[in-house]
Design a protein around this motif. Structure first.
Motif, mmCIF file in Angstrom:
data_model
loop_
_atom_site.group_PDB
_atom_site.id
_atom_site.type_symbol
_atom_site.label_atom_id
_atom_site.label_comp_id
_atom_site.label_asym_id
_atom_site.label_seq_id
_atom_site.Cartn_x
_atom_site.Cartn_y
_atom_site.Cartn_z
ATOM 1 N N PRO A 158 0.594 -1.662 12.579
ATOM 2 C CA PRO A 158 -0.450 -2.345 13.362
ATOM 3 C C PRO A 158 0.058 -2.875 14.703
ATOM 4 N N HIS A 159 -0.777 -2.716 15.716
ATOM 5 C CA HIS A 159 -0.405 -3.244 17.034
ATOM 6 C C HIS A 159 -0.553 -4.767 17.078
ATOM 7 N N THR A 160 -1.184 -5.344 16.055
ATOM 8 C CA THR A 160 -1.369 -6.794 16.010
ATOM 9 C C THR A 160 -0.043 -7.521 15.780
ATOM 10 N N LEU A 161 0.980 -6.775 15.380
ATOM 11 C CA LEU A 161 2.329 -7.349 15.250
ATOM 12 C C LEU A 161 3.037 -7.279 16.592
ATOM 13 N N GLY A 162 3.954 -8.209 16.831
ATOM 14 C CA GLY A 162 4.789 -8.129 18.016
ATOM 15 C C GLY A 162 5.656 -6.890 17.940
ATOM 16 N N LEU A 163 6.134 -6.409 19.071
ATOM 17 C CA LEU A 163 6.893 -5.167 19.090
ATOM 18 C C LEU A 163 8.136 -5.207 18.191
ATOM 19 N N PRO A 164 8.928 -6.288 18.204
ATOM 20 C CA PRO A 164 10.072 -6.334 17.281
ATOM 21 C C PRO A 164 9.651 -6.241 15.817
ATOM 22 N N ASP A 165 8.518 -6.848 15.468
ATOM 23 C CA ASP A 165 8.037 -6.794 14.089
ATOM 24 C C ASP A 165 7.501 -5.406 13.748
ATOM 25 N N GLN A 166 6.938 -4.710 14.736
ATOM 26 C CA GLN A 166 6.511 -3.330 14.507
ATOM 27 C C GLN A 166 7.714 -2.451 14.176
ATOM 28 N N VAL A 167 8.772 -2.636 14.917
ATOM 29 C CA VAL A 167 9.990 -1.855 14.677
ATOM 30 C C VAL A 167 10.559 -2.164 13.292
ATOM 31 N N LYS A 168 10.595 -3.439 12.942
ATOM 32 C CA LYS A 168 11.115 -3.840 11.628
ATOM 33 C C LYS A 168 10.297 -3.225 10.510
ATOM 34 N N LEU A 169 8.964 -3.271 10.642
ATOM 35 C CA LEU A 169 8.094 -2.705 9.614
ATOM 36 C C LEU A 169 8.304 -1.193 9.519
ATOM 37 N N ALA A 170 8.433 -0.531 10.652
ATOM 38 C CA ALA A 170 8.655 0.914 10.645
ATOM 39 C C ALA A 170 9.934 1.266 9.897
ATOM 40 N N GLU A 171 10.974 0.502 10.108
ATOM 41 C CA GLU A 171 12.238 0.726 9.402
ATOM 42 C C GLU A 171 12.059 0.535 7.901
ATOM 43 N N GLN A 172 11.298 -0.492 7.516
ATOM 44 C CA GLN A 172 11.056 -0.740 6.089
ATOM 45 C C GLN A 172 10.213 0.377 5.480
ATOM 46 N N LEU A 173 9.232 0.864 6.239
ATOM 47 C CA LEU A 173 8.380 1.943 5.749
ATOM 48 C C LEU A 173 9.194 3.223 5.546
ATOM 49 N N GLU A 174 10.121 3.483 6.434
ATOM 50 C CA GLU A 174 10.999 4.644 6.264
ATOM 51 C C GLU A 174 11.806 4.515 4.978
ATOM 52 N N GLN A 175 12.295 3.311 4.708
ATOM 53 C CA GLN A 175 13.066 3.069 3.488
ATOM 54 C C GLN A 175 12.202 3.237 2.238
ATOM 55 N N GLU A 176 10.908 2.933 2.358
ATOM 56 C CA GLU A 176 9.996 3.055 1.215
ATOM 57 C C GLU A 176 9.528 4.491 0.986
ATOM 58 N N GLY A 177 9.893 5.389 1.880
ATOM 59 C CA GLY A 177 9.559 6.793 1.674
ATOM 60 C C GLY A 177 8.460 7.354 2.554
ATOM 61 N N ALA A 178 8.009 6.603 3.559
ATOM 62 C CA ALA A 178 7.021 7.151 4.495
ATOM 63 C C ALA A 178 7.632 8.358 5.210
ATOM 64 N N ASP A 179 6.810 9.370 5.458
ATOM 65 C CA ASP A 179 7.289 10.590 6.111
ATOM 66 C C ASP A 179 7.029 10.596 7.603
ATOM 67 N N ILE A 180 6.001 9.849 8.023
ATOM 68 C CA ILE A 180 5.598 9.794 9.431
ATOM 69 C C ILE A 180 5.155 8.372 9.732
ATOM 70 N N LEU A 237 0.831 -1.199 0.000
ATOM 71 C CA LEU A 237 0.000 0.000 0.000
ATOM 72 C C LEU A 237 0.869 1.254 0.000
ATOM 73 N N THR A 238 1.964 1.202 0.749
ATOM 74 C CA THR A 238 2.879 2.343 0.822
ATOM 75 C C THR A 238 3.537 2.595 -0.531
ATOM 76 N N ARG A 239 4.017 1.535 -1.164
ATOM 77 C CA ARG A 239 4.670 1.676 -2.473
ATOM 78 C C ARG A 239 3.694 2.240 -3.508
ATOM 79 N N GLU A 240 2.460 1.750 -3.484
ATOM 80 C CA GLU A 240 1.477 2.207 -4.458
ATOM 81 C C GLU A 240 1.113 3.673 -4.214
ATOM 82 N N THR A 241 0.989 4.055 -2.950
ATOM 83 C CA THR A 241 0.683 5.447 -2.639
ATOM 84 C C THR A 241 1.805 6.366 -3.094
#
Length: 308
Positions: A179-201, A161-165
């Motif tokens: 999502p909070h449905t992910l474990g905390l380590p997975d939330q951190v990992k996803l956040a790092e990936q989202l930053e790499q994909e160009g998310a601003d916040i 969804l991020t890439r398409e946006t």
């Protein structure tokens, strides 16, 4: 009014080889067609580039680590309620307002406030028309309404969804909820990936999974614990601003800033109230807890011309 999101036909976890972005079947081809017409796919008039002045106004309070975004709800298309929430945000001292991704609601919001308007959806195509209507930023997230239907989002779906946006609106400010449905380590990992994909916040959540055992202030702190933990962990892993949202109140908003967040998002604590006066009071209480009133007063004093 037709929704601007795609909803699975059954309340099960989104997965498997179905929709290329979300991985779920669409409700009907008719709904997809309606959504596509509304967002104007293929239009050459898309206002994809926002001015530097607009971006500065969106990021200003994030950089000052005192952003307060009031959220009306991703599936809230009730014009009267949205108008009340936007008015409360404006009069109560918020810095941003977040509404459902609908061009008509955007027009309504900007007629009521000069605050930056964010629109939330899980359909990247829907963002285009909202930006055309005047939205300053877009949000993939505010998933709480989906959890109630038993619908969840995987990291792969959110990354898609991020890439398409970013493909559709490469220069528009993009916030993405982890999502909070992910474990905390997975939330951190996803956040790092989202930053790499160009998310601003990055926006955190967690209020829906918290069931406080105590009343009063203790209960408010318990309810905010999951999103506070996410804000603490994610803010130390990424360089972009983190907005701590879901289960936040005037009591816990300052805790979010201390944990590392650049601001807070408040939704149901405002939009579930039954009149605009009560909404304004709640927004004002949260704004005061962040020192927004005193801060804006100090700025206005500095900018005021000296008189004898």
């Amino acid at each position: 009014m037709a929704s601007t999101i795609f909803i699975p036909t059954s309340p099960s976890r989104l997965n498997s080889n179905q929709n290329s972005l979300l991985g779920e079947p669409l409700v009907t081809k008719a709904i997809v067609s309606t959504v596509r017409r509304r967002v104007g796919l293929g239009s050459s008039t898309t206002r994809a580039l926002l001015s530097s002045t607009t971006k500065d106004s969106v990021f200003k309070h994030f950089h000052e680590r005192r952003a307060l975004k009031i959220i009306s709800g991703l599936l809230n298309f009730d014009r009267e309620n949205v108008a009340s929430v936007v008015t409360a945000a404006d009069k109560g001292g918020a810095t941003h307002v977040d509404i459902a991704c609908d061009p008509e609601l955007v027009k309504l919001a900007i007629s009521l406030t000069s605050l930056p308007v964010c629109v939330s959806s899980v359909d990247p195509a829907a963002f285009r028309a909202a930006v055309e209507a005047g939205a300053s930023m877009v949000e993939i997230g505010n998933y709480d309404s989906f959890y109630e239907k038993g619908i969840f989002f995987s990291p792969e779906q959110i990354l898609n969804l991020t890439r398409e946006t970013k493909r559709i609106l490469p220069s528009v400010i993009l916030s993405v909820t982890v999502p909070h449905t992910l474990g905390l380590p997975d939330q951190v990992k996803l956040a790092e990936q989202l930053e790499q994909e160009g998310a601003d916040i990055i926006q955190t959540e967690g209020g829906k999974c918290s069931n406080p055992s105590k009343p009063g202030i203790l209960g408010l702190i318990e309810k905010a614990t999951p999103t506070l933990a996410a804000a603490y962990s994610i803010s130390r892993a990424v360089k972009i601003p983190v907005l701590c949202s879901s289960g936040i109140s005037a009591v816990t908003a300052p805790m979010a800033i201390t944990a590392g967040a650049a601001g807070v998002g408040v939704g149901s604590a405002i939009n579930k109230l039954n009149n605009v006066v009560a909404m304004i009071a709640e927004v004002r209480s949260t704004a005061d807890s962040l020192g927004l009133s005193a801060h804006e007063y100090a700025i206005s004093k500095k900018q005021a011309p000296h008189t004898v």
